[in-house]
Design an enzyme around this catalytic site. Sequence first.
Site, mmCIF file in Angstrom:
data_model
loop_
_atom_site.group_PDB
_atom_site.id
_atom_site.type_symbol
_atom_site.label_atom_id
_atom_site.label_comp_id
_atom_site.label_asym_id
_atom_site.label_seq_id
_atom_site.Cartn_x
_atom_site.Cartn_y
_atom_site.Cartn_z
ATOM 1 N N SER A 132 0.853 -1.196 0.000
ATOM 2 C CA SER A 132 0.000 0.000 0.000
ATOM 3 C C SER A 132 0.888 1.244 0.000
ATOM 4 C CB SER A 132 -0.886 0.011 1.246
ATOM 5 O OG SER A 132 -1.380 1.330 1.447
ATOM 6 N N HIS A 175 -1.206 -1.339 -4.243
ATOM 7 C CA HIS A 175 -2.485 -0.995 -3.608
ATOM 8 C C HIS A 175 -2.555 0.524 -3.405
ATOM 9 C CE1 HIS A 175 -5.964 -1.964 -0.993
ATOM 10 N NE2 HIS A 175 -5.510 -1.033 -0.162
ATOM 11 N N ASP A 201 -4.776 3.596 -1.869
ATOM 12 C CA ASP A 201 -5.844 3.912 -0.923
ATOM 13 C C ASP A 201 -6.414 5.293 -1.194
ATOM 14 O OD1 ASP A 201 -6.034 1.653 0.909
ATOM 15 O OD2 ASP A 201 -3.956 2.119 1.405
ATOM 16 N N MET A 216 -8.913 8.098 -0.071
ATOM 17 C CA MET A 216 -9.680 8.544 1.097
ATOM 18 C C MET A 216 -10.240 9.934 0.842
ATOM 19 S SD MET A 216 -7.014 7.348 4.002
ATOM 20 C CE MET A 216 -6.512 5.643 4.168
ATOM 21 N N HIS A 224 -8.400 0.888 -3.814
ATOM 22 C CA HIS A 224 -9.330 0.722 -2.693
ATOM 23 C C HIS A 224 -10.006 2.068 -2.426
ATOM 24 C CE1 HIS A 224 -9.557 -0.101 1.973
ATOM 25 N NE2 HIS A 224 -10.757 0.009 1.427
ATOM 26 N N MET A 280 -12.157 4.438 -0.449
ATOM 27 C CA MET A 280 -12.793 4.720 0.846
ATOM 28 C C MET A 280 -13.519 6.041 0.672
ATOM 29 S SD MET A 280 -9.638 3.444 3.204
ATOM 30 C CE MET A 280 -8.530 3.386 1.810
ATOM 31 N N MET A 333 -11.534 -5.967 5.789
ATOM 32 C CA MET A 333 -10.735 -4.948 6.474
ATOM 33 C C MET A 333 -10.352 -5.492 7.846
ATOM 34 S SD MET A 333 -10.265 -2.440 4.447
ATOM 35 C CE MET A 333 -9.448 -1.341 5.613
ATOM 36 N N GLY A 336 -9.053 4.124 7.023
ATOM 37 C CA GLY A 336 -8.749 5.528 7.292
ATOM 38 C C GLY A 336 -7.285 5.862 7.481
ATOM 39 N N GLY A 338 -3.026 4.237 7.822
ATOM 40 C CA GLY A 338 -2.053 3.152 7.816
ATOM 41 C C GLY A 338 -1.474 2.987 9.216
ATOM 42 N N GLY A 339 -0.755 1.915 9.428
ATOM 43 C CA GLY A 339 -0.030 1.723 10.681
ATOM 44 C C GLY A 339 -0.864 1.337 11.886
ATOM 45 N N ASP A 351 -6.495 -6.315 4.640
ATOM 46 C CA ASP A 351 -5.861 -4.996 4.577
ATOM 47 C C ASP A 351 -5.874 -4.377 5.966
ATOM 48 O OD1 ASP A 351 -4.957 -2.486 3.873
ATOM 49 O OD2 ASP A 351 -6.706 -1.952 2.658
ATOM 50 N N GLY A 352 -4.669 -4.086 6.491
ATOM 51 C CA GLY A 352 -4.550 -3.413 7.780
ATOM 52 C C GLY A 352 -3.798 -4.240 8.802
ATOM 53 N N GLY A 397 1.236 -2.008 4.120
ATOM 54 C CA GLY A 397 1.831 -0.685 3.930
ATOM 55 C C GLY A 397 3.084 -0.512 4.740
HETATM 56 C C1 DX5 Z 1 -6.268 1.617 5.713
HETATM 57 C C2 DX5 Z 1 -5.792 1.303 4.329
HETATM 58 C C3 DX5 Z 1 -4.658 0.356 4.258
HETATM 59 C C4 DX5 Z 1 -3.378 0.837 4.899
HETATM 60 C C5 DX5 Z 1 -2.607 -0.370 5.365
HETATM 61 O O1 DX5 Z 1 -7.379 2.437 5.619
HETATM 62 O O2 DX5 Z 1 -6.843 0.749 3.571
HETATM 63 O O3 DX5 Z 1 -4.407 -0.062 2.929
HETATM 64 O O4 DX5 Z 1 -2.590 1.600 4.038
HETATM 65 O O5 DX5 Z 1 -1.513 0.041 6.084
HETATM 66 P P1 DX5 Z 1 -0.734 -0.866 7.139
HETATM 67 O O6 DX5 Z 1 -0.259 -2.080 6.383
HETATM 68 O O7 DX5 Z 1 0.378 0.003 7.590
HETATM 69 O O8 DX5 Z 1 -1.711 -1.236 8.206
HETATM 70 ZN ZN ZN Z 2 -6.429 -0.200 1.574
#
Ligand code: DX5
Ligand code: ZN
Length: 227
Positions: free
Chosen positions: A11, A36, A38, A40, A69, A71, A140, A145, A147-148, A178-179, A200
């Site tokens: 990601s 990937h 994201d 938002m 993806h 959102m 999910m 929303g 990462g991390g 994802d996540g 990510g």
């Molecule tokens: C969260 C995103 C993810 C995110 C994953 O809303 O959809 O794709 O970037 O990040 P990590 O792998 O750091 O949890």
């Molecule tokens: Zn994502």
Amino acid sequence: MKSKKIEIAPSILAADFRNLEREVKAAQDSGADRIHCDIMDGNFVPNISFGPIVVEAVKKSVTIPLDVHLMITRPEKCYNEFIDAGADILTFHAEACNDSAALLESIRKRGIKAGITVNPDIPIDLFLPYLDTIDQILIMTVYAGYGGQKFIDEMLSKVERTADCIKKMNHQIDLQVDGGINKETAFLCAQKGVNVFVSGSYIFNAADYRDRILILKQSAESGMNDD
Ligand code: DX5
Ligand code: ZN
């Protein structure tokens, strides 16, 4: 059912945006199977990331598929822009959409793969009636929303239930998480039937992307063979 290909989808949310081209090329050269992206909107999720212009730039930088993806509230209003920008797989949130069945069909009509997802607190029943027209289901494993975040363990049973439903279908449906995906969580998800892993921070915060992608693939492989 061990025939589905394991795929790792870094990601780019966790990438260094000062040099995005270098980052996505490095991910591709390190063995990534998809990129990937994201999206938002600051409405469906509090955060704002990027739009079709960035997706288009990523498309020009790599040859592996783009896994986009959305959102976004009312994805039916702007999904076409992301297909025009180069999405190969487009996943949207069923809880953000007025008519998921129609949108799945519209995405497929444009000649790309249609994916669907829901946040951790939303039941999969929301999209189960449409399995016939779904190419990918994203479970999910954090709230959309940011990462991390930390992997939500309770999502493993949701993954398992989804995998059971997929098994009954005649066409291939990728099962993606994802996540909070890392060595340990990739193993646990693969045990339950996941074949596509978005990651990510575990990849982009490391010095060696190749090493991390390989670890994820090997963990997924052993999880799949351990079910
Ligand atoms: C969260 C995103 C993810 C995110 C994953 O809303 O959809 O794709 O970037 O990040 P990590 O792998 O750091 O949890
Ligand atoms: Zn994502």
